[in-house]
Design a protein around this motif. Structure first.
Motif, PDB file in Angstrom:
ATOM      1  N   GLY A 212      39.425  36.473  42.155  1.00 25.66           N
ATOM      2  CA  GLY A 212      40.996  36.336  42.474  1.00 25.66           C
ATOM      3  C   GLY A 212      41.745  35.340  41.537  1.00 25.66           C
ATOM      4  N   VAL A 213      41.080  34.050  41.182  1.00 33.96           N
ATOM      5  CA  VAL A 213      42.161  33.381  40.154  1.00 33.96           C
ATOM      6  C   VAL A 213      42.326  33.954  38.922  1.00 33.96           C
ATOM      7  N   GLU A 214      41.049  34.432  38.384  1.00 38.48           N
ATOM      8  CA  GLU A 214      40.975  35.030  36.770  1.00 38.48           C
ATOM      9  C   GLU A 214      41.966  36.321  36.812  1.00 38.48           C
ATOM     10  N   LEU A 215      41.730  37.127  37.858  1.00 36.99           N
ATOM     11  CA  LEU A 215      42.693  38.445  37.805  1.00 36.99           C
ATOM     12  C   LEU A 215      44.213  38.210  38.159  1.00 36.99           C
ATOM     13  N   THR A 216      44.389  37.217  38.779  1.00 38.17           N
ATOM     14  CA  THR A 216      45.895  36.636  38.814  1.00 38.17           C
ATOM     15  C   THR A 216      46.179  36.089  37.653  1.00 38.17           C
ATOM     16  N   GLN A 240      43.733  44.111  42.953  1.00 37.54           N
ATOM     17  CA  GLN A 240      43.857  43.657  44.225  1.00 37.54           C
ATOM     18  C   GLN A 240      42.797  44.459  44.943  1.00 37.54           C
ATOM     19  N   LEU A 241      42.633  45.769  44.558  1.00 36.83           N
ATOM     20  CA  LEU A 241      41.762  46.700  45.137  1.00 36.83           C
ATOM     21  C   LEU A 241      40.158  46.260  44.788  1.00 36.83           C
ATOM     22  N   VAL A 243      39.155  43.206  43.965  1.00 37.72           N
ATOM     23  CA  VAL A 243      38.507  42.040  44.555  1.00 37.72           C
ATOM     24  C   VAL A 243      38.280  42.405  46.363  1.00 37.72           C
ATOM     25  N   ARG A 244      39.289  43.361  46.623  1.00 40.63           N
ATOM     26  CA  ARG A 244      39.178  43.421  48.230  1.00 40.63           C
ATOM     27  C   ARG A 244      38.000  44.150  48.449  1.00 40.63           C
ATOM     28  N   LEU A 245      37.612  45.263  47.473  1.00 40.19           N
ATOM     29  CA  LEU A 245      36.455  46.280  47.821  1.00 40.19           C
ATOM     30  C   LEU A 245      35.206  45.720  47.234  1.00 40.19           C
ATOM     31  N   THR A 246      35.006  44.851  46.574  1.00 41.19           N
ATOM     32  CA  THR A 246      33.806  44.529  45.796  1.00 41.19           C
ATOM     33  C   THR A 246      33.305  43.075  46.288  1.00 41.19           C
ATOM     34  N   THR A 247      34.156  42.332  47.358  1.00 38.82           N
ATOM     35  CA  THR A 247      33.727  40.886  47.987  1.00 38.82           C
ATOM     36  C   THR A 247      33.924  41.159  49.207  1.00 38.82           C
ATOM     37  N   ARG A 248      33.403  40.082  49.978  1.00 36.44           N
ATOM     38  CA  ARG A 248      33.859  39.692  51.405  1.00 36.44           C
ATOM     39  C   ARG A 248      34.581  38.498  51.321  1.00 36.44           C
TER      40      ARG A 248
END
Length: 267
Positions: A212-216, A240-241, A243-248
């Motif tokens: 989340g941090v690195e992609l932001t 966003q997709l 991180v949303r779909l590959t993590t909990r």
């Protein structure tokens, strides 16, 4: 590394210090080569979640070292023109190396950031200044251009075109208070509190999801180069997709909020 230190002041936080205080941490090649290597080292260190960069002594970085520039590596047999090109490529790559660091980079600007030192500060993702900080685009004062090491790209994006034109063409000093007012730095703090303030910010960032941090970070820099809002929104949506779909992480954030505790992102 000579003239550069890497420390771990807090868990997940790396401190990279330009350590040539007697020369105000000037950009001699003997300093910049190990500095680039230090940035690459902390970028590869998966225990590091945020990086703070500062200068030893009373200065952040005073720009080019005109008296003791050091030796440029790999120039044997080259002519003056080729050596000049290698020199600029090396220094340019230091700025690129700061941008390439996976983790967010916070510049703790503890004193003067002049010429190339201003470029280094601008290459960081976040800038926090002590009350003793001072910024100057010094090239114009030395009979050269004020644009170097990406300055004419980075400065207008940080503070707007008109202010950047004025500062670069006038060669005047920008103190810490003005730097905060025009958005060159996030905030100004007393010198004795500068590093702790940066460590607190680094720890807050480190508590969030790594992707989340690195992609932001990537998306923020990408937005400055985007050809259109439409094109950039597509990139943002994919990030966003991802991180949303590959993590909990999202589910953990909701659960932690209901339970009244900080989330523990496993990514």
């Amino acid at each position: 590394m000579p003239f550069v230190r890497i420390d771990a002041p807090r868990p997940g936080v790396a401190l990279v210090t330009l350590d040539r205080p007697e020369r105000m941490n000037a950009m001699a090649f003997d300093v910049m080569v190990p500095f680039r290597e230090a940035l690459e080292e902390v970028s590869r260190d998966n225990a590091v979640r945020a990086v703070v960069v500062t200068g030893a002594g009373r200065g952040f970085c005073s720009g080019a070292d005109l008296e003791s520039p050091g030796r440029i590596p790999g120039i044997d047999g080259l002519t003056v023109s080729s050596i000049a090109l290698r020199s600029m490529e090396l220094l340019d790559d230091v700025v690129r190396a700061m941008r390439r660091v996976h983790q967010p980079v916070i510049a703790a600007v503890n004193g003067p950031a002049i010429g190339g030192g201003l470029c280094l500060a601008l290459a960081a993702d976040i800038r926090v200044a002590s009350e003793a900080a001072l910024f100057r685009a010094a090239g114009i004062n030395n009979g050269l251009t004020a644009s170097e090491l990406g300055l004419s790209y980075l400065l207008p994006r940080a503070i707007g075109a008109s202010r950047a034109f004025e500062i670069m063409l006038s060669g005047r000093d920008v103190g810490a208070g003005e730097a905060e007012r025009i958005g060159l730095v996030s905030r100004t703090v007393p010198g004795e509190k500068l590093l702790d303030d940066c460590y607190d910010l680094a720890e807050r960032i480190a508590a969030f999801s790594r992707p989340g941090v690195e992609l932001t970070k990537r998306m923020l820099w990408s937005s400055l180069d985007a050809a259109s809002l439409e094109a950039h929104m597509g990139q943002e949506g994919l990030a966003q997709l991802f991180v949303r779909l590959t993590t909990r992480n999202f589910e953990e954030a909701i659960k932690a909020r209901k339970e009244g505790r900080p989330p523990e992102f496993a990514d």
